[in-house]
Each structure stands twice: as structure tokens, then as C-alpha cells.
Design an enzyme around this catalytic site. Structure first.
Site, short mmCIF file in Angstrom:
data_model
loop_
_atom_site.label_atom_id
_atom_site.label_comp_id
_atom_site.label_asym_id
_atom_site.label_seq_id
_atom_site.Cartn_x
_atom_site.Cartn_y
_atom_site.Cartn_z
N PHE A 112 33.23 -39.02 -9.79
CA PHE A 112 33.68 -38.09 -8.75
C PHE A 112 32.61 -37.80 -7.71
O PHE A 112 32.90 -37.41 -6.58
CB PHE A 112 34.16 -36.79 -9.40
CG PHE A 112 33.11 -35.77 -9.72
CD1 PHE A 112 32.99 -34.60 -8.98
CD2 PHE A 112 32.24 -35.95 -10.79
CE1 PHE A 112 32.04 -33.64 -9.28
CE2 PHE A 112 31.28 -35.00 -11.10
CZ PHE A 112 31.18 -33.84 -10.34
N LYS A 113 31.35 -38.04 -8.06
CA LYS A 113 30.28 -37.73 -7.12
C LYS A 113 30.28 -38.67 -5.92
O LYS A 113 29.69 -38.36 -4.88
CB LYS A 113 28.95 -37.72 -7.86
CG LYS A 113 28.92 -36.55 -8.86
CD LYS A 113 27.72 -36.51 -9.75
CE LYS A 113 27.86 -35.33 -10.71
NZ LYS A 113 26.74 -35.18 -11.62
N ASP A 114 30.98 -39.80 -6.04
CA ASP A 114 31.14 -40.68 -4.88
C ASP A 114 31.84 -39.96 -3.74
O ASP A 114 31.59 -40.25 -2.57
CB ASP A 114 31.96 -41.92 -5.25
CG ASP A 114 31.25 -42.85 -6.22
OD1 ASP A 114 30.01 -42.87 -6.22
OD2 ASP A 114 31.94 -43.56 -6.97
#
Length: 482
Positions: A112-114
């Protein structure tokens, strides 16, 4: 929009100033001076928006058009999401027994950090090109932040990124996603220690104001406001996907379950709540349960050393973003937050004031999940749906099944899924399931790797300082030669 430090002793900055910062000069974290509020008419309009459209609308509230004109802001966000595998960027999986899982992991590194880092990378590049400036980025990672940060800036001549990862405490795939990036501006360190120890070394460099200024130090950890800002969109999208109706008055509440480690994602959720989104937040942790204890008992203290778990990216005892939540809950009482955080930093032991604890427990619910809970949730979800969860997503789904089994209401609920199961084949095998690993992840095992080892007896901050200075000297020499 101006940004102020949670500890109240640093001058206010605009979005660009917050973007290019790590910790504020007084040791606090930058936050918007005011949180905008949205009425139900706006929420009903936004309910038809795609995820990228929500990111654009939210970002425009926190970034003035004088800094980034709206059309250029939209273009930057479109560019950020171009490499995502899913046409909608994020995807809600609707499973049996009211289980809604919002897949936030369709970016390059399957995490999700993308989402936030791809946008942050675009914002950085926008300002760096305008200012003709170079920055040095320091990142400590428990697994996913490092690879997402690297992907957002790799190959850029106006940024050098230094990533510290805890040796053998990430999954093999997470580690390979960092150590196989052979780019001149990417510098990876494998540290024989845990995430909290890594963060201490990074804090030491930021605390040296002259060094930080000389090398334009900044962070891409979730201390960076830009990451929190983009993540607010998760909650609006989750709400609009899971609410039973947008025609009711008042709008119905939706419970959003958040796997929680450093606290950045749950901070974004609380800000969404403050903006007027009718959500009920649940922070779910693993055996490193400091946030759970803070919510339940007001006990914001270390409980021994970090405990390695299957949900390794959440193996954190010092969730620095809780400072932001406590600041908001205290009605922005910077003096109180400074006193509390300094006490915590000194003793690693803090009992929240009674009123602050009451407000925290009203704002958040919490739950903890053991490794056995994680494995059982992974197995049950597969048996019910033929759907593989990563161990971090399983922490949230454990809470859903717990509510289901106890017949605790049938409110609409969304579990955030921060990573793909493809990154954690060992955890999948532990649940006696069969990993599904895509070819691009399998290919990592055959690639060349490069990293620098930080032994426990080394002075990590000194090693980092020496490397940063050496690279800066080489860069200046190259410029002079040209």
C-alpha cells in the site's frame, strides 16, 4: 495552508516546507494548522469519484494552487498511478459474510505504500526541478516502506536515498526488492537490529541541524506529511464503497479496520474522521501492542523488546505517528504534547493523562492478533472464499471474524489490505496454504544484490554520516569537472 509542529517551537511552513522535512526542528511532526471539514453535500458529490479523483480533491485541500496549480497537481497524480497494475488503482474484494477487503497493493512493490510514495515522489520532483536542488533521503523500513520509497526515486540525479532495513526481520522478498536495485542514487544498508533501533540512528542525523541543512536531509517515512495526506483517500474510497446508502440523513457510519504499526495509516483515518467522514476506526496490531494498550488502558509504554511476528512490517514498539493523533485529540496543545513526548523519548514509559486517554478511546477501538490468530484468519478466508491474505491483512480480517463469531452487530465494515500475499510465501505456507507468486517477484531471487552491512557493534549514525558526506563530495567533484 500552513503546517505547524506538534511540539509548537518550530516556525510554520507551507506544503513544500513540510514535504522536504523529516522531523520538525523542535523534534515534532508537521501537521496542517487547520483540518478542513466537508459537509454531506460534498461527501455525496465525492461518492461518485474514482480513487485517483479522490486523491486529487484531497490533495488540493492541503496544497495551495500557488505552490502547485490544480492542473499540474492533477497531472502529477495521474503520473504517479501510471505503473499500477489495476485499472482502478485500488480494488474492493467483496467476500462472504460481509467481509470487504480493500486491496491497496496493486503498485510496483505489491504494498500500500506505493500509493502515497508514488505521489510523494512526483511532488518532490516537481519542486526539485523548479528549485534546481538536490536532496538526501533517509528511510528506515520494517519491510515495505523501503522498496516503495526506492521505486519512487530510483535513477533520479537530484536525489540520493539511504534505506536501512533490519537484517532477517523482513521477508526475503521484501529484502530483495531493496537490495536488487542497482542504481547510483540508491544506497541500502542491512542493520543487525530492529526497526526502533534504526529509527534512533536516523533521528540522530536529523537532530544535527547543521548537517541536516548542509545535505538537505529529508525523510520518506510516514513522518512525512505528504504520505499521510495521500492515505486519507483510502478512507473516503473505503467509505463510499461500503456505505449502505448515500441518501440517508445523517449518513450511516462504516467501520474501517486498519492493520497498524507505525501509526501513519490510522493517523490518516483519524484526519478523515475529523474532516467529517462518518467512519469508526479500529486499530489492529500484532503482538507489538503499544497502540492497543494505549487505547485500552492509556499505557503508552514499551513492553520489552520488539517481538518478531508473521506481520513483520508491524513489528514496531515506537509508533511515532501517535504523536499526531494525540496532538489533534489534545486540541493542538503543543506544550502538553512536547512534555509527553519528551517523557516517552527519555523513559519509553508514559501513562496518558486521563482526559487524553478518554478522547483516544472514543476516537479509536483496538484489537491485537497473535501469530496463531493471523494463521487462522488466513486459513478461514481461503476456505470460505479461495482468497489469499497477507499476514498484515489477516490481522484486520481476524477482527472481522471475531466480531462475526461473537454476533457483535452487523454494521458495514471494510478491512484495509496493505500488502499482497505474494510477498509473504513463508506465512502462507505456515497457514498450510499454497503461495501464488508472480513471475516478477520470482525473478528477484536470480538478480544481483548490493547492500552495506551495519553490525550491532558499529556506530550506525557515524557510518551513515560518513557515506552521505563521501557521496556529496563525489557529486560536487563531478559537477566541477563538468
Amino acid at each position: 495552508m500552513r503546517y505547524v509542529s506538534t511540539r509548537g517551537e518550530a516556525r510554520s511552513v507551507d506544503f513544500e516546507g513540510a514535504l522536504f522535512s523529516g522531523y520538525a526542528p523542535d523534534g515534532g511532526l508537521f501537521m496542517p494548522k487547520e483540518i478542513p471539514t466537508l459537509d454531506s453535500t460534498t461527501l455525496r458529490t465525492w461518492s461518485a469519484f474514482s480513487y485517483p479523483e479522490l486523491v486529487k480533491e484531497l490533495s488540493s485541500l492541503f496544497i495551495s494552487s500557488e505552490l502547485i496549480p490544480r492542473k499540474e497537481l492533477n497531472d502529477l497524480i495521474d503520473s504517479a498511478f501510471r505503473r499500477f497494475r489495476h485499472k482502478n488503482v485500488v480494488h474492493p474484494a467483496r467476500l462472504k459474510n460481509g467481509l470487504n477487503v480493500l486491496e491497496l497493493w496493486h503498485g510496483v512493490t505489491y504494498a500500500f505504500k506505493d500509493l502515497s510514495l508514488s505521489c510523494t515522489g512526483q511532488f518532490l520532483q516537481y519542486f526539485l526541478k523548479k528549485r534546481k536542488k538536490h536532496v538526501t533521503i533517509l528511510v528506515g523500513t520494517s519491510g515495505d516502506t523501503g522498496s516503495s520509497a526506492i521505486e519512487s526515486v530510483r535513477g533520479e540525479s537530484n536525489m540520493d536515498i539511504f534505506v536501512l532495513l533490519p537484517k532477517d526481520l523482513c521477508s526475503q522478498i521484501q529484502e530483495l526488492q531493496m537490495t536488487t536495485v542497482i542504481e547510483e542514487n540508491v544506497h541500502v544498508f542491512t542493520a543487525h537490529g530492529n526497526c526502533d533501533e534504526i529509527d534512533e540512528s536516523i533521528k540522530e542525523l536529523f537532530a544535527d541541524a547543521d548537517f541536516a541543512r548542509q545535505h538537505n536531509l529529508m525523510s520518506l517515512n510516514s513522518i512525512n506529511w505528504s504520505r499521510i495526506m495521500v492515505q486519507i483517500a483510502h478512507y473516503f474510497y473505503a467509505y463510499f464503497q461500503c456505505t449502505p446508502s448515500m441518501d440517508m440523513s445523517p449518513l450511516p457510519a462504516v467501520e474501517i479496520v486498519v492493520p497498524t504499526g507505525g501509526g501513519g495509516n490510522i493517523t490518516a483515518g483519524y484526519i478523515a474522521q475529523k474532516m467529517g467522514l462518518p467512519i469508526q476506526l479500529v486499530a489492529v496490531v500484532n503482538n507489538n501492542d503499544i497502540i492497543h494498550r494505549a487505547v485500552q488502558r492509556g499505557d503508552f509504554s514499551f513492553s520489552g523488546s520488539v517481538k518478531p511476528t508473521l506481520a513483520s512490517a508491524m513489528d514496531i514498539q515506537e509508533p511515532y505517528n501517535m504523536e499526531r493523533i494525540l496532538w489533534l485529540l489534545s486540541d493542538c496543545d503543543s506544550s502538553l504534547i512536547k512534555t509527553l513526548m519528551e517523557q516517552f523519548n527519555t523513559s519509553k514509559n508514559l501513562t496518558l493523562p486521563e482526559e487524553l486517554h478518554r478522547k483516544l478511546s472514543e476516537a479509536l477501538s483496538s484489537c491485537s492478533a497473535s501469530d496463531e490468530d493471523i494463521v487462522q484468519a488466513m486459513r478461514r478466508c481461503w476456505e470460505d472464499n479461495r482468497y489469499l491474505l497477507c499476514p498484515h491483512s489477516a490481522v484486520a480480517v481476524h477482527y472481522h471474524y471475531k466480531q462475526l463469531d461473537c454476533h457483535l452487530g452487523n454494521r458495514p465494515r471494510c478491512c484495509l489490505a496493505p500488502a499482497s500475499a505474494a510477498k509473504f510465501p513463508d506465512a502462507v505456507l505456515r497457514a498450510k496454504l499454497v503461495p501464488e507468486v508472480p513471475p516478477e517477484i520470482l525473478a528477484l531471487k536470480a538478480m544481483e544484490t548490493r547492500s552495506t552491512t551495519l553490525r550491532r557493534e558499529d556506530d550506525w549514525a557515524r557510518t551513515l554520516r560518513d557515506r552521505i558526506e563521501a557521496i556529496a563530495k563525489r557529486r560536487h567533484t563531478q559537477v566541477e569537472f563538468l
